[in-house]
Scaffold this active site. Structure first.
Site: not given
Length: 508
Positions: A58, A273, A277, A367-368, A492, A494-496
């Site tokens: 990614s 990127d 995407d 998303e930004a 916040r 991170s999700g990962t």
């Protein structure tokens, strides 16, 4: 058949399926890829359809890698299966078969079902990542899945091909993608050129982050024609490393051009990127100050264009923009107060934005960071374009909007399609990048991340805009923010990975 071979899980390692699937160092992730191949086969049996498996770093450095599953219509993996993926990835080697049995029993998966085919893609073309692809194939084959490796694709291309395949087009391939979107872009530009004396024909320079998007964008541009759009590909992977000092994430976070790019004032520049995407635009003003046009600016451009044509066509549809906490405060003010467009806010992650977008007749979500698309149905627009009760001007606006939406890849954020959509709007409006960036001025902002031992100690609410735990953190943030006009800040997890992400903006 299930032994794992060289894909044995190391002890004391835990991973979680986040917004972008699993992420980690490529050298230690083979066991995850093997298990996700098995999970894809099981979901394929359950859904009686092909399931996509995307191997991609990614926007991350070359040594990173990841894997995510794609559901039959090209959408993200159902959230209810994310926990199954996490559980399967984390059980010990001797518990693997028992965990698989639990998934099969709990989901009532018919193992005898053989009417399916797996779709697997290798993305960036990094030699070491081929081992991960083979691990996926081995895992899927363990359940008898018929696997098809599409080779090098962008993430959005795999989403598109999967949706078409499960929609009945069993011969769909990469060329189908190019022909579809090249034709859509040329059709809109043909209509637009009828009422334009001097269409915008200046080139756009695209930094492809040394990823797979370079070769794919070149192919798409060839099918459109240089006389219609002039695309200059930069960072094509011939020398630089994937996402290193380049790409959409680098440009967005660092707020500077990719390394080595010599910019000219008011020339159009864009960055993808690594798996194409995400899309970010940027330029220099007359004083050579860097100007960023991120996902917020793209969303505003799309939404106002759609709104204007809906109005001209006298079509009453509910249009909405979905943002996250990262959306610049002035973009929100512009859309609500100046454009009277409905806004919704969700937690970070495309799966949340996409779900909310589906509650609108036309939902624009970005998303930004430049990841986003538009969800819609063409039923009303097709009817309006040929409605004899409408005026010629109304039918023309409906046709133009329908042709614009034909350029959009609804299944997922697609940098190539979004690039074409931006270029089409600028052509139609006869705008340079100068007119676009002036629609509103962003509040100055910064992003950072802090390494922590355990990101789970932080819990958030209000679409991640407020901290719930630890209880003393949000009051401390509020106290700082009150000192600055137009100030806003949030943190916040991170999700990962075990980092906490920090964002701040104010009027200076």
């Amino acid at each position: 058949k299930i032994s794992g071979g060289s894909c044995q899980k190391p002890d004391n390692v835990r991973v979680s399926y986040g917004t972008a699937g699993f992420r980690g160092n490529a050298s230690g992730m083979e066991y995850v890829f093997f298990r996700m191949g098995m999970l894809a086969a099981l979901r394929s049996k359950l859904k009686e359809a092909a399931i996509g498996v995307m191997v991609t770093a990614s926007h991350n450095p070359e040594h990173d890698n990841g894997v995510k599953l794609i559901d039959p219509q090209g959408e993200m993996l159902a959230q209810s299966w994310e926990s199954l993926a996490t559980a399967l990835a984390n059980v010990t080697n001797d518990q693997l078969i028992e965990q698989l049995k639990q998934i099969i029993d709990s989901q009532k998966i018919p193992l005898s079902n053989t009417s399916f085919k797996e779709v697997v893609a290798l993305v960036e073309g990094i030699e070491s990542h081929k081992k991960q692809v083979m691990a996926v194939l081995d895992g899927a084959s363990a359940f008898g899945a018929t696997c098809h490796d599409h080779g090098l694709l962008t993430t959005p291309q795999l989403h598109y091909i999967l949706a078409c395949y499960n929609g009945g087009d069993i011969k769909v391939d990469e060329e189908h993608y190019y022909q579809n979107y090249a034709s859509a872009f040329k059709a809109l530009l043909n209509v637009v050129s009828l009422c334009k004396l001097n269409p915008v024909t200046s080139p756009v320079t695209v930094d492809c982050a040394n990823g797979v998007g370079a070769a794919k964008l070149t192919k798409l541009a060839e099918r459109i024609g240089a006389n219609i759009i002039d695309i200059v590909v930069y960072n094509d992977g011939q020398s630089g490393k994937l996402n290193e000092n380049c790409g959409a994430d680098y440009v967005k976070v660092q707020q500077r051009a990719p390394a080595g790019l010599n910019m000219e004032p008011f020339h159009r520049y864009a960055s993808f990127d690594g798996d194409a995407d995400r899309l970010i635009y940027y330029t220099l003003d007359s004083d050579c100050n860097f100007i960023l046009l991120d996902g917020d600016k793209i969303a505003a451009l799309f939404a106002t264009y759609i709104r204007d044509n809906l109005k001209k066509a006298s079509i009453n549809l509910r249009l909405g923009i979905i943002q996250t906490a990262y959306a610049n405060g002035n973009s929100t003010n512009f859309l609500i107060n100046q454009q009277n467009i409905e806004i919704a806010c969700t937690p970070t992650g495309v799966k949340y934005l996409h779900e909310k977008a589906l509650t609108f007749d036309i939902g624009v979500y970005f998303e930004a960071n430049g990841h986003g698309t538009v969800s819609f149905s063409l039923f009303y627009l097709n009817a309006a374009a040929f409605d004899p009760n409408k005026s010629a001007e109304e039918r023309f606006a409906a046709k133009k909007l329908k042709l614009f939406l034909d350029i959009i890849n609804q299944t997922v954020g697609d940098a190539m399609c979004d690039l074409l959509a931006v270029e089409a709007i600028l052509q139609d409006k006869n705008w340079s990048v100068k007119e676009w960036y002036r629609i509103y001025t962003e509040l100055p902002n910064r992003q950072a991340k802090v390494q922590v031992a355990d990101r789970r100690i932080i819990e958030t609410g209000d679409a991640e805009r407020k901290v719930i735990l630890p209880s003393m953190l949000q009051p401390a943030i509020d106290e700082l923010v009150r000192k600055y006009p137009s100030g806003r800040s949030f943190v916040r997890p991170s999700g990962t990975e075990d980092v906490v992400r920090v964002y701040a903006e104010a009027n200076t």
